[in-house]
Design an enzyme around this catalytic site. Structure first.
Site, PDB file in Angstrom:
ATOM      1  N   GLY A  88       0.773  -1.263   0.089  1.00 31.85           N
ATOM      2  CA  GLY A  88       0.037   0.028   0.119  1.00 31.85           C
ATOM      3  C   GLY A  88       0.948   1.460  -0.086  1.00 31.85           C
ATOM      4  O   GLY A  88       2.106   1.054   0.253  1.00 31.85           O
ATOM      5  N   ARG A 181      -1.635  -0.919  -9.853  1.00 31.16           N
ATOM      6  CA  ARG A 181      -0.457  -1.657 -10.147  1.00 31.16           C
ATOM      7  C   ARG A 181      -1.017  -3.150 -10.224  1.00 31.16           C
ATOM      8  O   ARG A 181      -1.886  -3.553  -9.760  1.00 31.16           O
ATOM      9  CB  ARG A 181       0.361  -1.628  -8.999  1.00 31.16           C
ATOM     10  CG  ARG A 181       0.622  -0.307  -8.622  1.00 31.16           C
ATOM     11  CD  ARG A 181       0.957  -0.170  -6.891  1.00 31.16           C
ATOM     12  NE  ARG A 181       1.159   1.533  -7.036  1.00 31.16           N
ATOM     13  CZ  ARG A 181       2.376   2.200  -6.763  1.00 31.16           C
ATOM     14  NH1 ARG A 181       3.303   1.650  -6.765  1.00 31.16           N
ATOM     15  NH2 ARG A 181       2.085   3.434  -6.656  1.00 31.16           N
ATOM     16  N   ASP A 250       4.587  -4.633  -7.359  1.00 38.89           N
ATOM     17  CA  ASP A 250       3.821  -3.376  -6.786  1.00 38.89           C
ATOM     18  C   ASP A 250       4.256  -2.315  -7.689  1.00 38.89           C
ATOM     19  O   ASP A 250       3.756  -0.979  -7.575  1.00 38.89           O
ATOM     20  CB  ASP A 250       4.158  -3.186  -5.465  1.00 38.89           C
ATOM     21  CG  ASP A 250       5.353  -3.488  -4.991  1.00 38.89           C
ATOM     22  OD1 ASP A 250       5.873  -4.620  -5.270  1.00 38.89           O
ATOM     23  OD2 ASP A 250       5.898  -2.442  -4.472  1.00 38.89           O
ATOM     24  N   ASP A 260       7.231   4.443 -10.381  1.00 38.99           N
ATOM     25  CA  ASP A 260       8.224   4.420  -9.185  1.00 38.99           C
ATOM     26  C   ASP A 260       9.634   4.282  -9.491  1.00 38.99           C
ATOM     27  O   ASP A 260      10.269   3.148  -9.679  1.00 38.99           O
ATOM     28  CB  ASP A 260       7.879   2.802  -8.388  1.00 38.99           C
ATOM     29  CG  ASP A 260       6.533   3.189  -7.619  1.00 38.99           C
ATOM     30  OD1 ASP A 260       6.172   4.451  -7.312  1.00 38.99           O
ATOM     31  OD2 ASP A 260       6.357   2.448  -6.729  1.00 38.99           O
TER      32      ASP A 260
HETATM   33  P1  AMP Z   1       9.091   1.331  -3.165  1.00 40.63           P
HETATM   34  O1  AMP Z   1      10.502   0.571  -3.060  1.00 40.63           O
HETATM   35  O2  AMP Z   1       9.260   3.014  -3.083  1.00 40.63           O
HETATM   36  O3  AMP Z   1       8.257   1.060  -4.355  1.00 40.63           O
HETATM   37  O4  AMP Z   1       8.267   1.010  -1.804  1.00 40.63           O
HETATM   38  C1  AMP Z   1       7.830  -0.356  -1.528  1.00 40.63           C
HETATM   39  C2  AMP Z   1       6.958  -0.186  -0.544  1.00 40.63           C
HETATM   40  O5  AMP Z   1       7.379   0.528   0.857  1.00 40.63           O
HETATM   41  C3  AMP Z   1       5.521   0.569  -0.650  1.00 40.63           C
HETATM   42  O6  AMP Z   1       4.536   0.173   0.046  1.00 40.63           O
HETATM   43  C4  AMP Z   1       5.817   2.053  -0.122  1.00 40.63           C
HETATM   44  O7  AMP Z   1       4.756   2.841   0.302  1.00 40.63           O
HETATM   45  C5  AMP Z   1       6.547   1.628   1.257  1.00 40.63           C
HETATM   46  N1  AMP Z   1       7.500   2.641   1.619  1.00 40.63           N
HETATM   47  C6  AMP Z   1       8.919   2.877   0.997  1.00 40.63           C
HETATM   48  N2  AMP Z   1       9.380   4.256   1.636  1.00 40.63           N
HETATM   49  C7  AMP Z   1       8.528   4.311   2.608  1.00 40.63           C
HETATM   50  C8  AMP Z   1       8.760   5.232   3.660  1.00 40.63           C
HETATM   51  N3  AMP Z   1       9.782   6.174   3.907  1.00 40.63           N
HETATM   52  N4  AMP Z   1       7.674   5.403   4.635  1.00 40.63           N
HETATM   53  C9  AMP Z   1       6.819   4.380   4.456  1.00 40.63           C
HETATM   54  N5  AMP Z   1       6.606   3.470   3.589  1.00 40.63           N
HETATM   55  C10 AMP Z   1       7.429   3.585   2.643  1.00 40.63           C
HETATM   56 MG    MG Z   2       6.761   1.255  -5.167  1.00 39.22          MG
END
Ligand code: AMP
Ligand code: MG
Length: 492
Positions: A88, A181, A250, A260
């Site tokens: 999420g 996604r 995702d 992303d």
């Molecule tokens: P990503 O690697 O950016 O695609 O993120 C993978 C998952 O981790 C997703 O559910 C993001 O919302 C969550 N996520 C990444 N960075 C953070 C953060 N700093 N705080 C909270 N959730 C995060």
């Molecule tokens: Mg992501």
């Protein structure tokens, strides 16, 4: 005057299980560092007002525009092959949807705007470096004509975020044709919520695949449509040397946009095994693996959609497999046709595939710069005198010399003039890509010296990737050995 967002939200009207209602968390003292004015206008937003103190507060999540229905979207996902039933939006909040000047619905989302019920142990924030990286690369992709989410604005929050060190916090305003996604489908499928899968599929058909609505079997047509767009997308990536870096389900968009931007990178010298992401230790998401991974992700999507396929399960599985089986052909057709254009062919003949592959092999063996070889080949097509500039790019230039003999023979059999061919090649082979060392340099200037001039200049250059822009010729150059960036980081 207040900023008016002409919201027409649809996702927030879906069942409550699709998202969590959550407002952005206000930040101390936001400052606008970049506003994408042409994109604002395209979205029906007033750039002057967006750049005002009130607009900046909106772009920082400190103030909600009227009509916003802020939500964090629910999704699941396979991360490096491992299924996580709930991910999420952990640090992103969808403000709502607007219809752009082309009549296309666009999500307006804040990324880095504070914690949500999906944050797990994360802080819900983003650091300035990754925000600028996403801004630059997504806008560069758009200028290259590749489907992508866009960047509307970047603001610094006036607060620090704790990563390996303390870093300035920032919020990116991201625009997407949707943020749905493969993992969004997986979220419902993993819960056995077939009704949720159906609601989502219907929403996606109405929004992204309207033709599927009229098809005899709409959900089959939906899967077929997503497969076609992903095949196109990954082919486009390969043709410009782009490596997404985290092709988890995702991070795989249903609309067929690149989404992303984390540890993504454009390669300099051609290397099919190229990996830059610091977390991709096995090379799962290496350059040349991307088509295979896209198919793997699409197979996960197909599994989610199976319960919507009518009839016996065995028959439904066979139908899904048949659709997935078309992926390699769709990808190869797009990729090979793109390669033919890159070497200036107007027609298709037996042996073309081998001809291009031999060039690629020679480039790999000779550490030749992917972007520059094709760009300069356009000049060689105009005048063989210019071969010199191409062969320089090969450690062992004779490899190129041998190839040019066969290439000239092949193009000589087509009726187009040298000028015509050269122009066509220049239109598909960019001079400027967002090279890693340039991105690192603009991030360093912004984060460590509060200097955004290099960021602005790089954006200017990348907005016209197919024009020579002689005053910016240095931006076309590959890194010197000491400038080479070997690893990129998510920075989350
Ligand atoms: P990503 O690697 O950016 O695609 O993120 C993978 C998952 O981790 C997703 O559910 C993001 O919302 C969550 N996520 C990444 N960075 C953070 C953060 N700093 N705080 C909270 N959730 C995060
Ligand atoms: Mg992501």
């Amino acid at each position: 005057m207040t900023v008016h967002f002409p919201f027409q939200n649809t996702y927030a009207a879906l069942p409550a299980s699709f998202f969590a209602r959550v407002a952005p968390t206000p930040v101390a003292s936001p400052r606008l560092v970049k506003l994408n004015r042409p994109l604002a206008v395209h979205l029906g937003l007033d750039p002057e007002l967006l750049a005002s103190p009130e607009g900046t507060e909106i772009l920082a999540g400190k103030r909600l525009p009227e009509g916003a229905e802020p939500i964090a979207m629910a999704y699941a996902g396979h991360q490096f092959g491992h299924f996580v039933p709930q991910l999420g939006d952990g640090r992103a909040i969808l403000l709502g949807e607007v219809i752009d000047a082309d009549g296309i619905r666009r999500d307006i989302q804040l990324k880095g705007s504070g914690p949500t019920p999906f944050s797990r142990r994360g802080d819900g924030r983003a650091a300035l470096g990754p925000v600028l990286r996403e801004y630059i690369v997504s806008e560069a992709m758009a200028a290259l004509g590749i489907p992508t989410t866009r960047s509307l604005a970047a603001v610094v929050t006036g607060e620090n975020v704790m990563r390996e060190t303390m870093l300035p916090g920032a919020v990116l305003t991201r625009v997407a044709s949707s943020h749905i996604r493969v993992g969004t489908f997986q979220f419902f499928a993993a819960r056995g919520d077939t009704d949720g899968v159906r609601r989502l599929a219907d929403h996606v058909i109405a929004r992204h695949y309207p033709d599927a609505a009229g098809a005899k079997r709409p959900y089959h047509a939906l899967l077929e449509g997503v497969i076609a767009r992903q095949a196109q997308l990954v082919a486009r990536w390969l043709l410009v040397g782009f490596i997404h870096g985290v092709m988890n389900t995702d991070n795989s968009s249903i609309s067929g946009e690149t989404i992303d931007y984390g540890p993504c990178a454009f390669m300099d010298h051609y290397d099919p095994a190229a990996v830059f992401s610091s977390i991709d230790e096995q090379g799962r998401y290496a350059y040349a693996n991307q088509p295979r991974i896209a198919l793997w992700n699409l197979t996960r999507l197909a599994e989610c959609l199976l319960p919507l396929f009518s009839g016996e399960q065995e028959a439904a599985t066979a139908e899904a497999q048949a659709l997935l089986g078309e992926f390699p052909e769709k990808f190869t057709a797009a990729y090979q046709s793109g390669l033919r254009s890159k070497i200036g062919l107007f027609t298709r003949r037996d042996g073309d595939e081998a001809l291009v592959q031999d060039l690629l092999d020679a480039m790999a063996q000779n550490h030749a710069d992917f972007t520059l070889v094709f760009r300069r080949l356009a000049d060689a097509a105009r005048d063989p005198e210019n071969d010199r500039e191409v062969r320089q790019l090969f450690t062992e230039p004779t490899a190129f010399d041998e190839w040019t003999i066969r290439w000239r023979e092949r193009i000589g059999g087509e009726p187009q003039s040298a000028t015509e061919r050269s122009a066509a090649m220049r239109a598909v082979n960019p001079a400027f890509i967002p090279r890693n060392h340039r991105i690192e340099a603009i991030i360093d200037a912004a984060v460590n010296r509060n200097d955004y001039a290099p960021f602005e200049e790089l954006l200017t250059v990348l907005a016209k990737p197919f024009e020579d822009q002689p005053e910016f010729a240095r931006y076309a150059e590959p890194p010197k050995p000491e400038q080479r960036v070997l690893q990129t980081f998510c920075g989350t």
